[in-house]
Design a protein around this motif. Structure first.
Motif, PDB file in Angstrom:
ATOM      1  N   TRP A  88       0.828  -1.194   0.000  1.00  0.00           N
ATOM      2  CA  TRP A  88       0.000   0.000   0.000  1.00  0.00           C
ATOM      3  C   TRP A  88       0.872   1.257   0.000  1.00  0.00           C
ATOM      4  N   TYR A  89       0.357   2.247  -0.722  1.00  0.00           N
ATOM      5  CA  TYR A  89       1.031   3.528  -0.898  1.00  0.00           C
ATOM      6  C   TYR A  89       0.655   4.441   0.257  1.00  0.00           C
ATOM      7  N   ILE A  90       1.649   4.814   1.052  1.00  0.00           N
ATOM      8  CA  ILE A  90       1.396   5.699   2.196  1.00  0.00           C
ATOM      9  C   ILE A  90       1.561   7.150   1.773  1.00  0.00           C
ATOM     10  N   ASN A  91       2.676   7.468   1.187  1.00  0.00           N
ATOM     11  CA  ASN A  91       2.894   8.775   0.566  1.00  0.00           C
ATOM     12  C   ASN A  91       4.003   8.616  -0.469  1.00  0.00           C
ATOM     13  N   LYS A  92       4.433   9.685  -1.063  1.00  0.00           N
ATOM     14  CA  LYS A  92       5.415   9.595  -2.148  1.00  0.00           C
ATOM     15  C   LYS A  92       6.765   9.060  -1.691  1.00  0.00           C
ATOM     16  N   ASN A  93       6.989   9.026  -0.381  1.00  0.00           N
ATOM     17  CA  ASN A  93       8.277   8.554   0.131  1.00  0.00           C
ATOM     18  C   ASN A  93       8.198   7.199   0.839  1.00  0.00           C
ATOM     19  N   VAL A  94       6.993   6.721   1.144  1.00  0.00           N
ATOM     20  CA  VAL A  94       6.874   5.506   1.949  1.00  0.00           C
ATOM     21  C   VAL A  94       5.823   4.574   1.352  1.00  0.00           C
ATOM     22  N   SER A  95       6.192   3.285   1.218  1.00  0.00           N
ATOM     23  CA  SER A  95       5.260   2.229   0.847  1.00  0.00           C
ATOM     24  C   SER A  95       5.383   1.107   1.869  1.00  0.00           C
ATOM     25  N   GLY A  96       4.247   0.465   2.179  1.00  0.00           N
ATOM     26  CA  GLY A  96       4.252  -0.583   3.191  1.00  0.00           C
ATOM     27  C   GLY A  96       3.925  -1.948   2.613  1.00  0.00           C
ATOM     28  N   TYR A  97       4.362  -3.004   3.333  1.00  0.00           N
ATOM     29  CA  TYR A  97       4.137  -4.391   2.926  1.00  0.00           C
ATOM     30  C   TYR A  97       3.668  -5.201   4.131  1.00  0.00           C
ATOM     31  N   ALA A  98       2.761  -6.144   3.895  1.00  0.00           N
ATOM     32  CA  ALA A  98       2.341  -7.094   4.925  1.00  0.00           C
ATOM     33  C   ALA A  98       1.893  -8.371   4.233  1.00  0.00           C
ATOM     34  N   SER A  99       2.167  -9.520   4.849  1.00  0.00           N
ATOM     35  CA  SER A  99       1.866 -10.781   4.161  1.00  0.00           C
ATOM     36  C   SER A  99       1.859 -11.955   5.130  1.00  0.00           C
ATOM     37  N   THR A 100       1.305 -13.064   4.652  1.00  0.00           N
ATOM     38  CA  THR A 100       1.376 -14.336   5.351  1.00  0.00           C
ATOM     39  C   THR A 100       1.233 -15.456   4.333  1.00  0.00           C
ATOM     40  N   SER A 101       1.816 -16.606   4.638  1.00  0.00           N
ATOM     41  CA  SER A 101       1.689 -17.775   3.774  1.00  0.00           C
ATOM     42  C   SER A 101       1.887 -19.030   4.608  1.00  0.00           C
ATOM     43  N   THR A 102       1.349 -20.130   4.108  1.00  0.00           N
ATOM     44  CA  THR A 102       1.479 -21.418   4.791  1.00  0.00           C
ATOM     45  C   THR A 102       2.671 -22.188   4.235  1.00  0.00           C
ATOM     46  N   ASP A 103       3.165 -23.126   5.028  1.00  0.00           N
ATOM     47  CA  ASP A 103       4.182 -24.075   4.575  1.00  0.00           C
ATOM     48  C   ASP A 103       3.895 -25.404   5.271  1.00  0.00           C
ATOM     49  N   PHE A 104       2.898 -26.104   4.745  1.00  0.00           N
ATOM     50  CA  PHE A 104       2.476 -27.356   5.353  1.00  0.00           C
ATOM     51  C   PHE A 104       3.508 -28.449   5.099  1.00  0.00           C
ATOM     52  N   SER A 105       3.682 -29.304   6.083  1.00  0.00           N
ATOM     53  CA  SER A 105       4.651 -30.386   5.971  1.00  0.00           C
ATOM     54  C   SER A 105       4.077 -31.526   5.136  1.00  0.00           C
ATOM     55  N   ALA A 106       4.891 -32.024   4.215  1.00  0.00           N
ATOM     56  CA  ALA A 106       4.508 -33.183   3.410  1.00  0.00           C
ATOM     57  C   ALA A 106       4.920 -34.492   4.068  1.00  0.00           C
ATOM     58  N   ILE A 107       5.575 -34.422   5.228  1.00  0.00           N
ATOM     59  CA  ILE A 107       6.055 -35.622   5.911  1.00  0.00           C
ATOM     60  C   ILE A 107       4.911 -36.238   6.708  1.00  0.00           C
ATOM     61  N   PRO A 108       4.604 -37.508   6.534  1.00  0.00           N
ATOM     62  CA  PRO A 108       3.487 -38.127   7.260  1.00  0.00           C
ATOM     63  C   PRO A 108       3.740 -38.150   8.765  1.00  0.00           C
ATOM     64  N   ASP A 109       2.646 -38.158   9.523  1.00  0.00           N
ATOM     65  CA  ASP A 109       2.755 -38.187  10.981  1.00  0.00           C
ATOM     66  C   ASP A 109       3.407 -39.469  11.483  1.00  0.00           C
ATOM     67  N   ASP A 110       3.250 -40.565  10.731  1.00  0.00           N
ATOM     68  CA  ASP A 110       3.797 -41.844  11.180  1.00  0.00           C
ATOM     69  C   ASP A 110       5.182 -42.142  10.615  1.00  0.00           C
ATOM     70  N   ALA A 111       5.882 -41.112  10.122  1.00  0.00           N
ATOM     71  CA  ALA A 111       7.235 -41.331   9.597  1.00  0.00           C
ATOM     72  C   ALA A 111       8.143 -41.856  10.704  1.00  0.00           C
ATOM     73  N   PRO A 112       8.854 -42.979  10.497  1.00  0.00           N
ATOM     74  CA  PRO A 112       9.692 -43.560  11.557  1.00  0.00           C
ATOM     75  C   PRO A 112      10.890 -42.676  11.875  1.00  0.00           C
ATOM     76  N   GLN A 113      11.120 -42.410  13.154  1.00  0.00           N
ATOM     77  CA  GLN A 113      12.207 -41.539  13.565  1.00  0.00           C
ATOM     78  C   GLN A 113      13.552 -42.264  13.508  1.00  0.00           C
ATOM     79  N   PHE A 114      14.551 -41.547  13.059  1.00  0.00           N
ATOM     80  CA  PHE A 114      15.892 -42.122  12.962  1.00  0.00           C
ATOM     81  C   PHE A 114      16.455 -42.472  14.335  1.00  0.00           C
ATOM     82  N   ASN A 115      16.190 -41.636  15.337  1.00  0.00           N
ATOM     83  CA  ASN A 115      16.788 -41.832  16.658  1.00  0.00           C
ATOM     84  C   ASN A 115      16.177 -42.972  17.448  1.00  0.00           C
ATOM     85  N   ASN A 116      15.136 -43.606  16.930  1.00  0.00           N
ATOM     86  CA  ASN A 116      14.509 -44.708  17.661  1.00  0.00           C
ATOM     87  C   ASN A 116      15.228 -46.043  17.476  1.00  0.00           C
ATOM     88  N   GLN A 117      16.309 -46.051  16.738  1.00  0.00           N
ATOM     89  CA  GLN A 117      17.158 -47.238  16.587  1.00  0.00           C
ATOM     90  C   GLN A 117      16.428 -48.414  15.931  1.00  0.00           C
TER      91      GLN A 117
END
Length: 472
Positions: free
Chosen positions: A344-373
């Motif tokens: 958005w244009y505030i005045n001739k010297n200042v413009s503002g920005y605001a945003s949001t976005s998702t980054d959902f995990s593609a890893i399944p909940d039941d993925a076996p953990q490496f540290n569980n041996q």
């Protein structure tokens, strides 16, 4: 413990490229206006005015990684890391025979993960159930994960008309990944003055060189611009994997557990890597010309379960009947991400920005953990859903433009403890049915300083050189 953590396999929108794209949380598929076009939508390169002299931002990162109740109730491990973030390196060039075509070269860091977790505890009491009397018991664990992917590429873009352009980015991907887990248990029996030691180490690492394409279509007219993109799956070219395993136990007199000795060192293992097909789209609309709204979405197809790395079965030297197996499996579920950003244009010297976005995990909940041996593991570290938030201002002065902003990305996830250390004074044998929680937060400070008259002078010089080339 050390960390930074920025992106990993299974997260696709953690990283942003280019000054405005960072402040808009990557929601710029339809209206990217800097050299971030080589990543977001290569077709936009043909519509960006003078892209070769747009300056990238300087970015500084504060990353906080916390493991709550990781190996014992009430015991948390925290680490805060501060430093500069490598920016995308990019530039444009022309080919004399094709004056109406735009070309760009670039390198960018697609993902970087580095987490090291160390914990040590010592207690005194009746810790080992099958041994009489008290023991001085020491337990130590070390876990290390690293994941780094770099892209090197070339982009071509061409205007089919005043409003429509097409483009393609060809990327060479270089991926290095490593995981290791170590557990050391030591006990001193006070009644017999005997010492027992257990050591466990397991590690795998691999390098994969591959190739992938991203193609785009862009439309721009008056207040509206939109874009469509497709990204191909990763094509393996060169790969190599290694696997190391060590497990040793020196027991006590009268213990029900015999001494144990097993190790294996393997190299030259075949590695596979699969990434999803993706399709994205975005729209940028100007409101009263100077204000803009950006919306983008991208769908990533799932990847069926496959063996990423398989070690050769090996036997324990102390017990030939004990066969040890190990393999890394990968499965990615389909995800769709969304982003919205406002200018958005505030005045001739200042413009503002605001945003949001998702980054959902593609890893399944039941993925076996490496540290569980376990014999079957995954390469996942943090399968949490992330949320990106960004904002900032652009200050326009005579002779200089200054961009100031900040972004935040974070998420958390519970996990099953691979083991629980006994508390001081005893508490029984090691348990494995408790939970911990991992949290990650990353703040980035964005700063960019550009000098418009330098760009203008350089553009005039470039035009003169092109005119001389045409005359020759």
């Amino acid at each position: 413990m050390t960390s930074p953590l920025q992106g990993q396999e299974g997260h696709y929108w953690t990283e942003q490229y280019g000054t405005r794209s960072m402040l808009l949380s990557g929601s710029v598929i339809g209206g990217v206006e800097d050299l971030g076009a080589v990543f977001y939508n290569p077709a936009r390169l043909g519509q960006v005015e003078n892209p070769s002299f747009l300056l990238s931002a300087d970015v500084y990162q504060i990353s906080n990684f916390t493991i709550e109740d990781g190996v014992q109730d009430g015991v948390d491990t925290k680490n805060t890391d501060f430093g500069g973030v490598p920016s995308m390196f990019a530039g444009t060039f022309k080919i004399k025979a094709w004056p109406e075509h735009q070309f760009a070269y670039y390198s960018l860091q697609r993902a970087r993960l580095s987490v090291r977790f160390n914990f040590r505890n010592e207690s005194r009491g009746e810790v080992l159930d099958d041994l009489p009397g008290t023991e001085i018991f020491e337990a130590e664990t070390r876990s290390n994960s690293s994941f780094r992917e770099e892209w090197f590429g070339l982009t071509w873009s061409h205007k089919l008309s005043d409003n429509i352009s097409v483009g393609v980015s060809a990327n060479i991907s270089i991926l290095n990944s490593r995981k290791s887990n170590e557990l050391f248990l030591r006990a001193f029996l006070e009644d017999t003055a005997e010492v027992g030691i257990y050591e466990y180490r397991r590690e795998f690492r691999y390098n994969v060189y591959g190739f992938l394409w991203k193609a785009g279509l862009a439309y721009q007219k008056e207040r509206l611009s939109w874009g469509l993109t497709i990204r191909t799956p990763h094509l393996n070219i060169i790969n190599e994997g290694k696997y190391n395993y060590q497990e040793y136990y020196s027991g006590f007199t009268g213990s029900s557990i015999d001494g144990y000795y097993a190790n294996s060192y393997q190299s030259g293992l075949k590695v596979r890597r699969k990434t999803p097909f993706a399709i994205g789209g975005g729209v940028t609309y100007s409101i009263k010309e100077k204000n803009k709204i950006h919306f983008s979405t991208e769908f990533f197809n799932g990847v069926n379960s496959y063996d990423q790395l398989v070690a050769k079965d090996h036997i324990a030297q102390s017990n030939p009947e004990d066969t040890i197996s190990f393999k890394v499996v990968e499965r990615l579920r389909p995800v769709i991400n969304f982003g919205i950003g406002l200018e958005w244009y505030i005045n001739k010297n200042v413009s503002g920005y605001a945003s949001t976005s998702t980054d959902f995990s593609a890893i399944p909940d039941d993925a076996p953990q490496f540290n569980n041996q376990e014999a079957v593991v995954s390469n996942a570290l943090l399968n949490a859903n992330f949320l990106n938030i960004g904002g900032g201002i652009v200050l326009n002065f005579r002779g200089a433009d200054i961009t100031l902003g900040a972004t935040h990305t974070g998420g958390s996830r519970s996990f099953e403890r691979p083991f629980s250390f006994p508390e001081d004074g005893g508490g029984g044998t090691l348990e494995t049915n408790d939970e911990g929680r991992v949290r990650w937060n990353r703040w980035r400070i964005v700063f960019s300083f550009s000098v418009p008259f330098v760009k203008s002078y350089t553009k005039k010089l470039e035009d003169k050189l092109q005119n001389l080339q045409k005359k020759n």
